[in-house]
Write a protein that holds these residues in place. Structure first.
Motif, PDB file in Angstrom:
ATOM      1  N   GLU A   1       0.069   7.618  -3.330  1.00  0.00           N
ATOM      2  CA  GLU A   1      -1.218   8.173  -2.924  1.00  0.00           C
ATOM      3  C   GLU A   1      -1.449   8.003  -1.427  1.00  0.00           C
ATOM      4  O   GLU A   1      -2.057   8.877  -0.773  1.00  0.00           O
ATOM      5  CB  GLU A   1      -2.340   7.497  -3.700  1.00  0.00           C
ATOM      6  N   LEU A   2      -0.958   6.905  -0.860  1.00  0.00           N
ATOM      7  CA  LEU A   2      -1.138   6.670   0.574  1.00  0.00           C
ATOM      8  C   LEU A   2      -0.452   7.748   1.409  1.00  0.00           C
ATOM      9  O   LEU A   2      -0.943   8.105   2.482  1.00  0.00           O
ATOM     10  CB  LEU A   2      -0.595   5.289   0.949  1.00  0.00           C
ATOM     11  N   PHE A   3       0.660   8.265   0.916  1.00  0.00           N
ATOM     12  CA  PHE A   3       1.363   9.333   1.641  1.00  0.00           C
ATOM     13  C   PHE A   3       0.764  10.707   1.356  1.00  0.00           C
ATOM     14  O   PHE A   3       0.878  11.617   2.180  1.00  0.00           O
ATOM     15  CB  PHE A   3       2.849   9.319   1.278  1.00  0.00           C
ATOM     16  N   ALA A   4       0.122  10.867   0.213  1.00  0.00           N
ATOM     17  CA  ALA A   4      -0.413  12.176  -0.178  1.00  0.00           C
ATOM     18  C   ALA A   4      -1.813  12.430   0.361  1.00  0.00           C
ATOM     19  O   ALA A   4      -2.214  13.585   0.551  1.00  0.00           O
ATOM     20  CB  ALA A   4      -0.426  12.295  -1.710  1.00  0.00           C
TER      21      ALA A   4
ATOM     22  N   PHE B   1      -4.929  -2.608   8.981  1.00  0.00           N
ATOM     23  CA  PHE B   1      -5.360  -3.779   8.215  1.00  0.00           C
ATOM     24  C   PHE B   1      -5.883  -3.436   6.828  1.00  0.00           C
ATOM     25  O   PHE B   1      -6.417  -4.316   6.138  1.00  0.00           O
ATOM     26  CB  PHE B   1      -6.395  -4.611   8.977  1.00  0.00           C
ATOM     27  N   GLY B   2      -5.727  -2.200   6.376  1.00  0.00           N
ATOM     28  CA  GLY B   2      -6.131  -1.856   5.019  1.00  0.00           C
ATOM     29  C   GLY B   2      -5.339  -2.622   3.977  1.00  0.00           C
ATOM     30  O   GLY B   2      -5.897  -3.068   2.954  1.00  0.00           O
ATOM     31  N   LEU B   3      -4.036  -2.798   4.203  1.00  0.00           N
ATOM     32  CA  LEU B   3      -3.228  -3.557   3.249  1.00  0.00           C
ATOM     33  C   LEU B   3      -3.546  -5.051   3.349  1.00  0.00           C
ATOM     34  O   LEU B   3      -3.573  -5.757   2.330  1.00  0.00           O
ATOM     35  CB  LEU B   3      -1.740  -3.290   3.489  1.00  0.00           C
ATOM     36  N   HIS B   4      -3.789  -5.531   4.540  1.00  0.00           N
ATOM     37  CA  HIS B   4      -4.250  -6.916   4.711  1.00  0.00           C
ATOM     38  C   HIS B   4      -5.502  -7.162   3.869  1.00  0.00           C
ATOM     39  O   HIS B   4      -5.604  -8.176   3.168  1.00  0.00           O
ATOM     40  CB  HIS B   4      -4.553  -7.172   6.192  1.00  0.00           C
ATOM     41  N   ARG B   5      -6.441  -6.220   3.919  1.00  0.00           N
ATOM     42  CA  ARG B   5      -7.680  -6.379   3.174  1.00  0.00           C
ATOM     43  C   ARG B   5      -7.410  -6.382   1.665  1.00  0.00           C
ATOM     44  O   ARG B   5      -7.931  -7.220   0.917  1.00  0.00           O
ATOM     45  CB  ARG B   5      -8.629  -5.233   3.530  1.00  0.00           C
ATOM     46  N   ALA B   6      -6.586  -5.437   1.207  1.00  0.00           N
ATOM     47  CA  ALA B   6      -6.304  -5.326  -0.223  1.00  0.00           C
ATOM     48  C   ALA B   6      -5.591  -6.562  -0.750  1.00  0.00           C
ATOM     49  O   ALA B   6      -5.881  -7.045  -1.859  1.00  0.00           O
ATOM     50  CB  ALA B   6      -5.471  -4.073  -0.491  1.00  0.00           C
ATOM     51  N   ILE B   7      -4.642  -7.103   0.021  1.00  0.00           N
ATOM     52  CA  ILE B   7      -3.917  -8.293  -0.416  1.00  0.00           C
ATOM     53  C   ILE B   7      -4.845  -9.495  -0.451  1.00  0.00           C
ATOM     54  O   ILE B   7      -4.847 -10.286  -1.417  1.00  0.00           O
ATOM     55  CB  ILE B   7      -2.698  -8.550   0.483  1.00  0.00           C
TER      56      ILE B   7
ATOM     57  N   PRO C   1      -5.384   1.382   0.477  1.00  0.00           N
ATOM     58  CA  PRO C   1      -4.468   0.589  -0.357  1.00  0.00           C
ATOM     59  C   PRO C   1      -5.212  -0.183  -1.440  1.00  0.00           C
ATOM     60  O   PRO C   1      -6.292  -0.734  -1.207  1.00  0.00           O
ATOM     61  CB  PRO C   1      -3.820  -0.373   0.648  1.00  0.00           C
ATOM     62  N   ARG C   2      -4.605  -0.204  -2.645  1.00  0.00           N
ATOM     63  CA  ARG C   2      -5.153  -0.961  -3.767  1.00  0.00           C
ATOM     64  C   ARG C   2      -4.087  -1.921  -4.281  1.00  0.00           C
ATOM     65  O   ARG C   2      -2.984  -1.494  -4.615  1.00  0.00           O
ATOM     66  CB  ARG C   2      -5.591  -0.044  -4.916  1.00  0.00           C
ATOM     67  N   CYS C   3      -4.402  -3.182  -4.320  1.00  0.00           N
ATOM     68  CA  CYS C   3      -3.494  -4.185  -4.862  1.00  0.00           C
ATOM     69  C   CYS C   3      -4.048  -4.713  -6.177  1.00  0.00           C
ATOM     70  O   CYS C   3      -5.249  -4.950  -6.305  1.00  0.00           O
ATOM     71  CB  CYS C   3      -3.302  -5.330  -3.874  1.00  0.00           C
TER      72      CYS C   3
ATOM     73  N   GLU D   1       1.272  -6.798  -6.190  1.00  0.00           N
ATOM     74  CA  GLU D   1       1.560  -5.417  -6.585  1.00  0.00           C
ATOM     75  C   GLU D   1       0.663  -4.441  -5.814  1.00  0.00           C
ATOM     76  O   GLU D   1      -0.555  -4.562  -5.843  1.00  0.00           O
ATOM     77  CB  GLU D   1       1.317  -5.279  -8.084  1.00  0.00           C
ATOM     78  N   LEU D   2       1.278  -3.472  -5.126  1.00  0.00           N
ATOM     79  CA  LEU D   2       0.553  -2.375  -4.497  1.00  0.00           C
ATOM     80  C   LEU D   2       0.547  -1.207  -5.468  1.00  0.00           C
ATOM     81  O   LEU D   2       1.597  -0.657  -5.803  1.00  0.00           O
ATOM     82  CB  LEU D   2       1.209  -1.981  -3.173  1.00  0.00           C
TER      83      LEU D   2
END
Length: 351
Positions: A226-229, A139-145, A235-237, A220-221
């Motif tokens: 960075e998420l893979f590294a 839910f990190g991307l859910h939060r960022a969006i 996540p930052r949107c 925009e993400l």
């Protein structure tokens, strides 16, 4: 339009993205190739390749094959692949971040993955599994969006959506490591489209939510690499755009697919907020969400967040389940379509 039955199983596919450069295509005797992702599947089981034999008519010469993949420790821990995009020799896959028709939201749908085209090619040649990197975001991307959408006037979240998607997820999270990530004021997020901008940022097209005026949203993400590294990256949107001449309050429209050839001009499929007749909570709260027709539109994104005008390229009429788009090197638009009992690829030749 030309149509080809792809004979894929399971019979639900989403999105399209181009793969392989001219030399690799020529080596394999192809003149175009795409990846599509298979709905409801885990990341490692979601990849399929569509290839067209060089010199064949557009309604002939297509091959569709599943590409086996290995996600290592993440095998079986993801579900619901919905979008794909390619950049710099990699194909990126995105989970819906959503939930089942009756909720709650699912952490297993909160992920992004990538696989190299080289690994896909090796899997095709040897029958071995392609190596898939997976980032599970819980839910990190859910939060960022949701944070990025905070300034927009969104379609109201109805009582069933609030109870089934938000409240139920928060209650489930009380015993989970991701507890506290979903807030009571959030909207559930359903990602069905992805594409890269020229600057390397990943654009995410939302099927839900839409604005209060029924317009689709692109988010925009900023930091996909960075998420893979970095395993600790969050996540930052950043920027948010609204396609303000698509959809209405009476027939709201969400994004179903995105494509670009230069990272500046984009092609998109827009359509309804959910499929009718599938006991969807979104439609229980918003019956009008089933009314928007599917269309192929084209637009350019300005440098900053804001409204975006679109040009309609094609209306699909009674054909509703347009799930993906890719425009090839000759300008032909290819669409992947879910139809009863099969997945079809249709090609529109613009005169």
């Amino acid at each position: 339009m030309h149509e080809t039955d792809l004979h894929l199983d399971p019979n639900e596919a989403s999105d399209l993205c181009r793969v392989f450069g001219p030399d690799e295509l020529a080596r394999r005797g192809w003149e175009r190739a795409f990846v599509t992702v298979l709905d409801e599947a885990s990341a490692e089981n979601a990849i399929a390749l569509l290839a067209h034999t060089a010199g064949a008519p557009l309604d002939e010469g297509w091959t569709a094959v599943r590409v086996p993949a290995d996600a290592g420790v993440h095998n079986g821990r993801t579900e619901d692949a919905e979008a794909c995009a390619s950049r710099d020799g990699y194909v990126y896959l995105v989970g819906s971040q959503f939930g089942k028709k009756r909720g709650p939201l699912s952490a297993k749908r909160s992920w992004i993955a990538r696989v190299s085209e080289e690994s896909i090619g090796r899997a095709l040649d040897t029958g071995t599994a392609a190596e898939l990197e997976v980032v599970r975001m819980r839910f990190g991307l859910h939060r960022a969006i949701n944070d990025a959408l905070a300034g927009l006037d969104l379609i109201p979240l109805g009582p069933l959506g609030q109870a089934s998607y938000v409240d139920a997820t928060i209650a489930k999270g009380e015993l989970k490591s991701w507890g506290g990530t979903v807030h009571v004021t959030d909207h559930p997020v359903n990602i069905e489209a992805a594409e890269f901008a020229a600057d390397g940022r990943l654009l995410l097209g939302l099927r839900y939510p839409v604005t209060a005026d029924g317009h689709p949203i692109v988010v925009e993400l900023d930091n996909v690499d960075e998420l893979f590294a970095d395993a600790n990256a969050v996540p930052r949107c950043g920027k948010v755009w609204v396609l303000d001449n698509v959809g209405t309050p009476e027939a709201p429209a969400g994004l179903r697919a995105l494509d670009t050839r230069d990272g500046v001009e984009f092609d998109a499929i827009i359509g309804d907020l959910d499929a009718i007749g599938k006991s969807a909570t979104v439609l229980d709260d918003h019956p009008e969400g089933a009314l928007a027709d599917s269309e192929h539109v084209r637009f350019e994104l300005p440098a900053e967040s804001g409204p975006v005008g679109t040009k309609t390229m094609h209306r699909f009429g009674d054909i509703r389940r347009i799930e993906g788009i890719a425009v090839d090197h000759e300008g032909h638009a290819h669409y992947v379509i879910d139809e009863e009992g099969h997945v079809a690829l249709r090609t529109l030749v613009f005169e």
